[in-house]
Design a protein around this motif. Structure first.
Motif, short mmCIF file in Angstrom:
data_model
loop_
_atom_site.label_atom_id
_atom_site.label_comp_id
_atom_site.label_asym_id
_atom_site.label_seq_id
_atom_site.Cartn_x
_atom_site.Cartn_y
_atom_site.Cartn_z
N GLY A 119 0.82 -1.21 0.00
CA GLY A 119 0.00 0.00 0.00
C GLY A 119 0.85 1.26 0.00
N LYS A 120 0.20 2.41 0.11
CA LYS A 120 0.96 3.66 0.06
C LYS A 120 0.33 4.73 0.96
CE LYS A 120 -1.32 4.99 -4.27
NZ LYS A 120 -1.10 5.34 -5.69
N LEU A 121 1.18 5.65 1.38
CA LEU A 121 0.78 6.81 2.16
C LEU A 121 1.10 8.05 1.34
CD1 LEU A 121 -0.11 8.29 4.76
CD2 LEU A 121 2.26 8.05 5.58
N VAL A 122 0.08 8.88 1.10
CA VAL A 122 0.25 10.13 0.35
C VAL A 122 0.17 11.29 1.32
CG1 VAL A 122 -0.69 11.60 -1.47
CG2 VAL A 122 -0.71 9.11 -1.74
N ILE A 123 1.17 12.15 1.29
CA ILE A 123 1.23 13.31 2.18
C ILE A 123 1.37 14.57 1.34
CG2 ILE A 123 2.52 14.44 4.04
CD1 ILE A 123 3.62 11.62 4.75
N VAL A 124 0.51 15.56 1.59
CA VAL A 124 0.65 16.87 0.97
C VAL A 124 0.73 17.90 2.08
CG1 VAL A 124 -0.45 18.61 -0.50
CG2 VAL A 124 -0.56 16.20 -1.15
N ASP A 125 1.73 18.77 2.00
CA ASP A 125 1.93 19.74 3.08
C ASP A 125 2.86 20.85 2.61
OD1 ASP A 125 2.06 20.88 5.77
OD2 ASP A 125 1.60 18.86 6.50
N PHE A 126 3.24 21.71 3.54
CA PHE A 126 4.18 22.78 3.22
C PHE A 126 5.57 22.21 2.97
CE2 PHE A 126 1.02 25.40 5.56
CZ PHE A 126 0.85 26.40 4.61
N HIS A 127 6.42 23.05 2.38
CA HIS A 127 7.80 22.70 2.07
C HIS A 127 8.59 24.01 2.06
CE1 HIS A 127 11.20 21.80 -0.70
NE2 HIS A 127 11.13 20.59 -0.17
N LYS A 128 9.86 23.95 2.38
CA LYS A 128 10.66 25.18 2.38
C LYS A 128 10.83 25.68 0.95
CE LYS A 128 14.92 27.20 4.17
NZ LYS A 128 16.17 26.94 4.93
N PRO A 129 10.37 26.91 0.67
CA PRO A 129 10.44 27.43 -0.70
C PRO A 129 11.86 27.63 -1.17
CG PRO A 129 8.94 28.74 0.69
CD PRO A 129 9.74 27.86 1.60
N PHE A 130 12.01 27.72 -2.48
CA PHE A 130 13.30 28.02 -3.07
C PHE A 130 13.73 29.43 -2.69
CE2 PHE A 130 11.47 25.11 -6.52
CZ PHE A 130 11.91 23.98 -5.86
N ALA A 131 15.01 29.71 -2.79
CA ALA A 131 15.55 30.98 -2.32
C ALA A 131 14.92 32.18 -3.01
CB ALA A 131 17.06 31.00 -2.51
N TRP A 132 14.49 32.04 -4.27
CA TRP A 132 13.93 33.16 -5.02
C TRP A 132 12.46 33.41 -4.69
CZ3 TRP A 132 9.80 31.46 -7.70
CH2 TRP A 132 9.79 30.13 -8.12
N ASN A 133 11.83 32.49 -3.96
CA ASN A 133 10.41 32.61 -3.65
C ASN A 133 10.23 33.59 -2.48
OD1 ASN A 133 7.71 32.22 -2.82
ND2 ASN A 133 7.72 30.11 -3.54
N PRO A 134 9.49 34.68 -2.66
CA PRO A 134 9.34 35.66 -1.56
C PRO A 134 8.67 35.08 -0.32
CG PRO A 134 7.82 36.14 -3.37
CD PRO A 134 8.77 35.12 -3.87
N PHE A 135 7.88 34.01 -0.48
CA PHE A 135 7.21 33.44 0.69
C PHE A 135 8.18 32.72 1.62
CE2 PHE A 135 3.78 33.84 -2.42
CZ PHE A 135 2.88 34.58 -1.67
#
Length: 255
Positions: free
Chosen positions: A186-202
């Protein structure tokens, strides 16, 4: 008639309350048999625990605003990761604002089933109003860190924007429990935040907001989700995908 039924495990302990989403009496109160964790009451009472907060935040436009216009894309990531049609038993760990759960229920194959667990009774009351009477769904009041379900009892599971809200001990136990109840293959699917790339203002705008409203969220920027898996667990495969300049991620863990 509403099919709210208590379950007893092998040791005779009271486990959970199960609500059949096909029940007709939609407004029956949902009793709490598993206590709400202290961190939820202390940290997220304003967003997830109080009924008036749930009523306010569970609006499509608010969810989409919080996710910077990416709600549908992120839902699609998770649903695609799970696959369609979904055969066998599917587990969703924690309620989700918006229409994610109704969309997930639509992917359940004939003869399949979907269980959704949440520790906050008011979340389940709110969720059952969004599900069609014919949906093959059970809503279970239970703690993700102690699911009290049989080992290897689900074919797939999904965790959608939950881990960043948890302190480390709760997060680790939740992942351990999710993997425990998934069958081999079977499988576990996770969707969540992630550290943005350096150019991303967020990357620079979000930390102050996290510190104020989501005190555990920066952990998911510092660490990789796969580093949080139980030490004894050896996955068959782990895949990862990021979107929106790295601000969001999907991780699929094959057991």
């Amino acid at each position: 008639m509403n099919n709210i039924a208590s379950q007893i495990n092998k040791n005779g302990r009271f486990l959970t309350q199960i609500f059949d989403a096909s029940a007709k009496e939609k407004e029956q109160p949902y009793p709490a048999t598993v206590p709400i964790p202290a961190y939820l009451e202390e940290t997220y009472w304003w967003a997830y625990v109080r009924p008036y907060a749930i009523s306010f935040f569970d609006r499509q436009w608010i969810v989409n605003l919080i996710l910077l216009g990416n709600m549908v894309k992120l839902q699609n990531l998770a649903l695609k990761g799970l696959g369609s049609p979904l055969r066998g038993r599917t587990l969703q760990i924690a309620s989700v604002y918006g229409n994610f759960s109704p969309r997930l229920a639509q992917q359940i194959a004939e003869g399949g089933s979907l269980d959704i667990v949440d520790v906050v009774p008011a979340q389940l009351v709110n969720l059952r109003r969004k599900l069609p009477l014919s949906a093959p769904v059970r809503l279970i009041q239970n703690d993700s860190a102690s699911l009290q379900m049989e080992d290897a009892s689900y074919d797939q599971a999904v965790i959608f924007f939950l881990l960043h809200e948890m302190p480390k001990q709760v997060r680790d136990r939740t992942l351990s429990e999710a993997l425990r109840v998934i069958k081999p293959g079977g499988k576990l699917v996770i969707v969540d935040f992630h550290k943005p790339f350096a150019w991303n203002p967020f990357r620079y705008l979000y930390p102050p907001m996290f510190k104020l409203l989501e005190p555990f969220a920066l952990d998911i920027w510092r660490d990789k989700i796969e580093e949080w898996l139980p030490r004894a667990f050896v996955p068959v495969d782990v895949t990862k995908e990021t979107i929106f300049g790295g601000l969001y991620q999907k991780v699929v863990i094959h057991k």
